[in-house]
Design an enzyme around this catalytic site. Structure first.
Site, PDB file in Angstrom:
ATOM      1  N   CYS A 114      14.259 -23.256  60.153  1.00  0.00           N
ATOM      2  CA  CYS A 114      14.759 -23.763  58.864  1.00  0.00           C
ATOM      3  C   CYS A 114      13.741 -23.594  57.741  1.00  0.00           C
ATOM      4  CB  CYS A 114      15.170 -25.221  58.988  1.00  0.00           C
ATOM      5  SG  CYS A 114      16.470 -25.471  60.196  1.00  0.00           S
ATOM      6  N   HIS A 236      15.170 -28.358  51.778  1.00  0.00           N
ATOM      7  CA  HIS A 236      16.048 -27.889  52.850  1.00  0.00           C
ATOM      8  C   HIS A 236      17.096 -28.968  53.126  1.00  0.00           C
ATOM      9  CE1 HIS A 236      17.685 -26.620  56.561  1.00  0.00           C
ATOM     10  NE2 HIS A 236      16.970 -27.426  57.321  1.00  0.00           N
ATOM     11  N   ASN A 266      23.806 -28.503  57.797  1.00  0.00           N
ATOM     12  CA  ASN A 266      22.505 -27.826  57.829  1.00  0.00           C
ATOM     13  C   ASN A 266      22.726 -26.360  58.209  1.00  0.00           C
ATOM     14  OD1 ASN A 266      20.012 -26.795  58.538  1.00  0.00           O
ATOM     15  ND2 ASN A 266      19.348 -28.620  59.656  1.00  0.00           N
TER      16      ASN A 266
END
Ligand code: COA
Length: 309
Positions: A114, A236, A266
């Site tokens: 990520c 993020h 996500n």
């Protein structure tokens, strides 16, 4: 030197699974998921893999950059970040190069989970500083639905599919980068090739709460900037509770921390470029804006970068 955005694009699969859909096979509820994560729905790709989605996002970003006369041949590099590549050889980035006709670019793929987009961006800026390139196309593309264990209610509720792409060019403004990894804690979030993702949610949660504010402070120190001088903090999109905790810990103005986690879930390395593209298309990115991006995730990895428009 830092990077300046000159084009953005994204691709989101049409199919959407809201939280109610997940209750068809999981012992969970819309209320639980929203309360613990802030997520209401996620996009699911049944047709395109990471390569196909990356290409769609890249085409839109190049179209956007093309408004200012920028052409595919002007690209010095193409980087594709993905933890879910559907091809490993050739690199997805080379496939994108072929489709775009970006004949002067060198191209490769990156896996920093990520944190991928932030790491790739920081790397692109250091290539700019070294004089190797002037402009890069950076893409995050993920088909996480392929590696998610859909029977694990503790992790599957979090993830979604999609791709985002940003064309970045060198700017003379002072920049800075921060990147960290802790391989010794890698078991907190893992997936073997061909296997399914497993996660120690609480461990990842604690890691994010500690490291994200820390890495933003570290970057601000390097930039010699105060929080108030930053127009946007792009975090993020992993979990609304993490984002809210970071806002609180750093005393940020929540209006400066845009989110789309409610609609996307996500999307790992795609989350930041998708968010940036949404802001751009909504007319919310103004010339001269100063933005800090922060990414964190499996590895463990975490980092922050400074970007302008
Ligand atoms: N629906 C309903 N109940 C659930 C559930 C779900 N989807 N998932 C877990 N539970 C249950 C657990 O089984 C547990 O029940 P028990 O108390 O009877 O054992 C209870 O809820 C609490 O579980 P816990 O794991 O402690 O929940 P949590 O508050 O830590 O929330 C996460 C779980 C995954 C939402 C949270 O840990 C998190 O967001 N972590 C960060 C993950 C992340 O962002 N990863 C990506 C980083 S890039």
């Amino acid at each position: 030197m830092t990077g300046k955005i000159i084009g953005t694009g994204s691709y989101l699969p049409e199919l959407i699974w809201d939280n109610h859909k997940l209750t068809e096979w999981l012992d969970t509820s819309d209320e639980w998921i929203r309360e613990r994560t802030g997520i209401g729905q996620r996009h699911i790709s049944k047709e395109l893999g990471a390569c196909g989605m990356a290409l769609e996002a890249a085409k839109k970003a190049m179209e956007d950059a093309g408004k200012a006369g920028f052409k595919a041949e002007d690209l010095g590099a193409i980087f594709v970040c993905s933890v879910t590549p559907d091809i490993c050889v050739p690199p997805i980035a080379c496939e994108i190069q072929k489709e775009l006709g970006a004949v002067n670019a060198f191209c490769y793929d990156i896996n920093a989970a990520c944190s991928g987009f932030v790491f790739a961006y920081n790397m692109a800026v250091s290539y700019m500083e070294s004089g190797l390139i002037k402009t890069a196309l950076i893409i995050g593309s993920e088909q996480l639905s392929r590696i998610v264990d859909w029977n694990d209610r503790g992790s599957s509720i979090l993830f979604g599919d999609g791709a985002g792409a940003v064309v970045v060019t060198a700017s003379e403004e002072k920049g800075a980068a921060v990147m960290h990894s802790d391989g010794a804690s890698g078991e907190a979030l893992q997936c073997t090739t061909g296997g399914k993702l497993s996660m120690d949610g609480q461990k990842v949660f604690r890691f994010a709460l500690r490291r994200v504010p820390e890495v933003i402070e570290e970057l601000l120190d390097k930039l010699k900037m105060e929080k108030g001088q930053v127009d946007l903090f792009l975090l993020h999109q992993a979990n609304m509770r993490i984002i809210e905790a970071v806002i609180k810990r750093l005393g940020l103005d929540s209006n400066k921390v845009p989110t789309n986690i409610e609609r996307m879930g996500n999307t790992s390395s795609a989350s930041l470029p998708i968010l940036i593209d949404e802001l751009n298309r909504a007319g919310e990115l103004m010339p001269g804006m100063k933005m800090i991006m922060a990414g964190f995730g499996a590895g463990l990895t975490w980092g922050a970068g400074y970007i302008t428009i």
